[in-house]
Scaffold this motif. Sequence first.
Motif, PDB file in Angstrom:
ATOM      1  N   GLU A  55       0.734  -1.076   0.154  1.00 26.82           N
ATOM      2  CA  GLU A  55      -0.072   0.031  -0.041  1.00 26.82           C
ATOM      3  C   GLU A  55       0.848   1.311  -0.021  1.00 26.82           C
ATOM      4  O   GLU A  55       1.703   1.248   0.686  1.00 26.82           O
ATOM      5  CB  GLU A  55      -0.958   0.026   1.086  1.00 26.82           C
ATOM      6  CG  GLU A  55      -2.069   0.763   1.156  1.00 26.82           C
ATOM      7  CD  GLU A  55      -2.980   0.883   2.542  1.00 26.82           C
ATOM      8  OE1 GLU A  55      -2.832   2.188   3.212  1.00 26.82           O
ATOM      9  OE2 GLU A  55      -3.185   0.116   3.064  1.00 26.82           O
ATOM     10  N   MET A  56       0.504   2.205  -0.854  1.00 26.35           N
ATOM     11  CA  MET A  56       1.459   3.461  -0.829  1.00 26.35           C
ATOM     12  C   MET A  56       1.223   4.087   0.174  1.00 26.35           C
ATOM     13  O   MET A  56      -0.189   4.792   0.685  1.00 26.35           O
ATOM     14  CB  MET A  56       1.317   4.151  -2.329  1.00 26.35           C
ATOM     15  CG  MET A  56       2.158   5.131  -2.510  1.00 26.35           C
ATOM     16  SD  MET A  56       3.730   4.710  -2.975  1.00 26.35           S
ATOM     17  CE  MET A  56       3.582   4.759  -4.725  1.00 26.35           C
ATOM     18  N   LYS A  57       2.079   4.829   0.535  1.00 25.79           N
ATOM     19  CA  LYS A  57       2.102   5.849   1.895  1.00 25.79           C
ATOM     20  C   LYS A  57       3.191   7.015   1.767  1.00 25.79           C
ATOM     21  O   LYS A  57       3.925   6.734   1.124  1.00 25.79           O
ATOM     22  CB  LYS A  57       2.575   5.134   3.358  1.00 25.79           C
ATOM     23  CG  LYS A  57       1.520   4.045   3.753  1.00 25.79           C
ATOM     24  CD  LYS A  57       1.586   3.517   5.067  1.00 25.79           C
ATOM     25  CE  LYS A  57       0.677   3.023   5.780  1.00 25.79           C
ATOM     26  NZ  LYS A  57      -0.275   1.946   5.085  1.00 25.79           N
ATOM     27  N   SER A  78      -2.032   7.707   4.190  1.00 22.98           N
ATOM     28  CA  SER A  78      -2.052   6.914   2.768  1.00 22.98           C
ATOM     29  C   SER A  78      -2.105   7.914   1.970  1.00 22.98           C
ATOM     30  O   SER A  78      -2.155   8.821   1.894  1.00 22.98           O
ATOM     31  CB  SER A  78      -3.250   6.211   3.093  1.00 22.98           C
ATOM     32  OG  SER A  78      -3.489   5.396   2.008  1.00 22.98           O
ATOM     33  N   ALA A  79      -1.400   7.316   0.613  1.00 23.25           N
ATOM     34  CA  ALA A  79      -1.213   7.993  -0.820  1.00 23.25           C
ATOM     35  C   ALA A  79      -1.987   7.581  -1.719  1.00 23.25           C
ATOM     36  O   ALA A  79      -2.042   8.353  -2.792  1.00 23.25           O
ATOM     37  CB  ALA A  79       0.248   8.303  -0.592  1.00 23.25           C
ATOM     38  N   THR A 127      -4.965   8.748  -7.755  1.00 26.71           N
ATOM     39  CA  THR A 127      -5.615   9.570  -6.600  1.00 26.71           C
ATOM     40  C   THR A 127      -5.367  10.953  -6.562  1.00 26.71           C
ATOM     41  O   THR A 127      -4.432  11.360  -7.154  1.00 26.71           O
ATOM     42  CB  THR A 127      -5.232   8.991  -5.293  1.00 26.71           C
ATOM     43  OG1 THR A 127      -3.727   8.999  -5.174  1.00 26.71           O
ATOM     44  CG2 THR A 127      -5.823   7.474  -4.922  1.00 26.71           C
ATOM     45  N   SER A 128      -6.347  11.795  -5.908  1.00 30.77           N
ATOM     46  CA  SER A 128      -6.517  13.205  -6.408  1.00 30.77           C
ATOM     47  C   SER A 128      -5.054  13.999  -5.840  1.00 30.77           C
ATOM     48  O   SER A 128      -5.016  15.019  -6.503  1.00 30.77           O
ATOM     49  CB  SER A 128      -7.718  13.881  -5.578  1.00 30.77           C
ATOM     50  OG  SER A 128      -7.644  13.652  -4.171  1.00 30.77           O
ATOM     51  N   ILE A 129      -4.440  13.412  -4.743  1.00 32.39           N
ATOM     52  CA  ILE A 129      -3.296  14.135  -4.344  1.00 32.39           C
ATOM     53  C   ILE A 129      -2.363  14.237  -5.647  1.00 32.39           C
ATOM     54  O   ILE A 129      -1.413  15.289  -5.806  1.00 32.39           O
ATOM     55  CB  ILE A 129      -2.569  13.636  -3.311  1.00 32.39           C
ATOM     56  CG1 ILE A 129      -1.907  12.367  -3.442  1.00 32.39           C
ATOM     57  CG2 ILE A 129      -3.249  13.811  -2.195  1.00 32.39           C
ATOM     58  CD1 ILE A 129      -0.646  11.925  -2.341  1.00 32.39           C
ATOM     59  N   TYR A 130      -2.288  13.409  -6.609  1.00 36.57           N
ATOM     60  CA  TYR A 130      -1.433  13.617  -7.874  1.00 36.57           C
ATOM     61  C   TYR A 130      -1.761  14.424  -8.926  1.00 36.57           C
ATOM     62  O   TYR A 130      -1.223  14.864  -9.547  1.00 36.57           O
ATOM     63  CB  TYR A 130      -1.109  12.157  -8.379  1.00 36.57           C
ATOM     64  CG  TYR A 130      -0.411  11.445  -7.416  1.00 36.57           C
ATOM     65  CD1 TYR A 130       0.995  11.122  -7.167  1.00 36.57           C
ATOM     66  CD2 TYR A 130      -1.238  10.538  -6.793  1.00 36.57           C
ATOM     67  CE1 TYR A 130       1.413  10.243  -6.417  1.00 36.57           C
ATOM     68  CE2 TYR A 130      -0.587   9.367  -5.951  1.00 36.57           C
ATOM     69  CZ  TYR A 130       0.930   9.398  -5.723  1.00 36.57           C
ATOM     70  OH  TYR A 130       1.333   8.619  -4.902  1.00 36.57           O
ATOM     71  N   TYR A 131      -3.028  14.775  -8.903  1.00 42.36           N
ATOM     72  CA  TYR A 131      -3.720  15.575 -10.022  1.00 42.36           C
ATOM     73  C   TYR A 131      -2.885  16.888 -10.181  1.00 42.36           C
ATOM     74  O   TYR A 131      -2.779  17.434 -11.189  1.00 42.36           O
ATOM     75  CB  TYR A 131      -5.185  15.952  -9.845  1.00 42.36           C
ATOM     76  CG  TYR A 131      -6.000  14.719  -9.902  1.00 42.36           C
ATOM     77  CD1 TYR A 131      -5.572  13.383 -10.109  1.00 42.36           C
ATOM     78  CD2 TYR A 131      -7.423  14.811  -9.394  1.00 42.36           C
ATOM     79  CE1 TYR A 131      -6.345  12.351  -9.903  1.00 42.36           C
ATOM     80  CE2 TYR A 131      -8.387  13.877  -9.307  1.00 42.36           C
ATOM     81  CZ  TYR A 131      -7.900  12.609  -9.452  1.00 42.36           C
ATOM     82  OH  TYR A 131      -8.628  11.407  -9.293  1.00 42.36           O
ATOM     83  N   TYR A 132      -2.746  17.619  -8.938  1.00 41.46           N
ATOM     84  CA  TYR A 132      -2.225  18.794  -8.716  1.00 41.46           C
ATOM     85  C   TYR A 132      -0.831  18.788  -9.468  1.00 41.46           C
ATOM     86  O   TYR A 132      -0.373  19.772 -10.370  1.00 41.46           O
ATOM     87  CB  TYR A 132      -1.818  19.066  -7.320  1.00 41.46           C
ATOM     88  CG  TYR A 132      -1.014  20.357  -7.156  1.00 41.46           C
ATOM     89  CD1 TYR A 132      -1.596  21.688  -7.289  1.00 41.46           C
ATOM     90  CD2 TYR A 132       0.489  20.370  -6.924  1.00 41.46           C
ATOM     91  CE1 TYR A 132      -0.644  22.905  -7.045  1.00 41.46           C
ATOM     92  CE2 TYR A 132       1.209  21.321  -6.804  1.00 41.46           C
ATOM     93  CZ  TYR A 132       0.691  22.748  -6.719  1.00 41.46           C
ATOM     94  OH  TYR A 132       1.601  23.529  -6.531  1.00 41.46           O
TER      95      TYR A 132
END
Length: 236
Positions: A37-39, A83-84, A89-94
């Motif tokens: 799981e990515m963190k 958790s990442a 997931t939306s944290i990467y859209y930026y």
Amino acid sequence: LAKKDGDDWILNGTKLFVTNNIVADVHVALGLDENKEMKAFFFEGNAPGFEHSVAENKFGMKGSGGGTATYKNVRVPSDMVCSAGIGDTSIYYYAYIFAATIALGAAEGCLEKAIEWAKNRTANFKPLSSMQAVAQKLAKLKSMVVVANSVVYDAAALYANPETINEACLKSQICKAYVTELAEEVTRECIKLFGGMGYHSSEYYHYMSDVMATIIMDLPTEYHYGGIAKLMGLDH
Ligand SMILES: Cc1cc2nc3c(=O)[nH]c(=O)nc-3n(C[C@H](O)[C@H](O)[C@H](O)COP(=O)(O)OP(=O)(O)OC[C@H]3O[C@@H](n4cnc5c(N)ncnc54)[C@H](O)[C@@H]3O)c2cc1C
């Protein structure tokens, strides 16, 4: 791989090409735990076991440093971990939209200079811009930049609004894949217009070498077209 040890996580490994690693006081590392799981792990630059070096030579992005980070039993408390998710997931859209804004700015800046250049540089005693082929090329490049501008601002507006942030998924990946490659074409064509000067002067060629970074960083084009295909319901 990150391993749990009591209330802490222990990080080991090496990460190349970390932008601004030398100047940052606070760092974030993305890593997989034992369940894959990515963190995200947050820690300060002086954490014991964390070291970094600087990459001296790179093709573009000369204004920002970057180098290799090494982790030897770096200890991160659990309350500095979240958790990442992976890639979509939306944290990467930026990051995807951000890469596209750099590419768009480079394409716009390079094109502005190319238009001025074409008006002033003469061939056979006439400005380059008086040749139909050159004028049409510049018109096409301008059209590409205007279209790219709309996509980037559209994606940024979706991302900025918490109610539409999930809709930014598709458009942020389109930004990253399509706008960065489009900017490469724009800057490449402009460099051809600058002729020998385009090849020899960093005032001109830096635009293209900077754009190449935006194509590779934050996952390369092919990854994003894979993500777009998935969102289109295409299994591959
Ligand atoms: C300017 C710059 C700044 C960076 N800054 C940071 C940073 O701050 N922090 C950080 O952690 N990393 C950073 N990176 C690293 C960057 O995230 C990686 O270089 C990038 O994700 C590509 O990974 P890779 O180098 O391992 O290439 P690889 O994964 O080995 O990919 C090489 C090539 O294989 C092809 N490929 C890869 N995956 C696929 C796929 N799924 N489908 C089809 N083809 C594929 C693509 O053509 C790709 O370019 C930066 C890189 C650059 C260039």
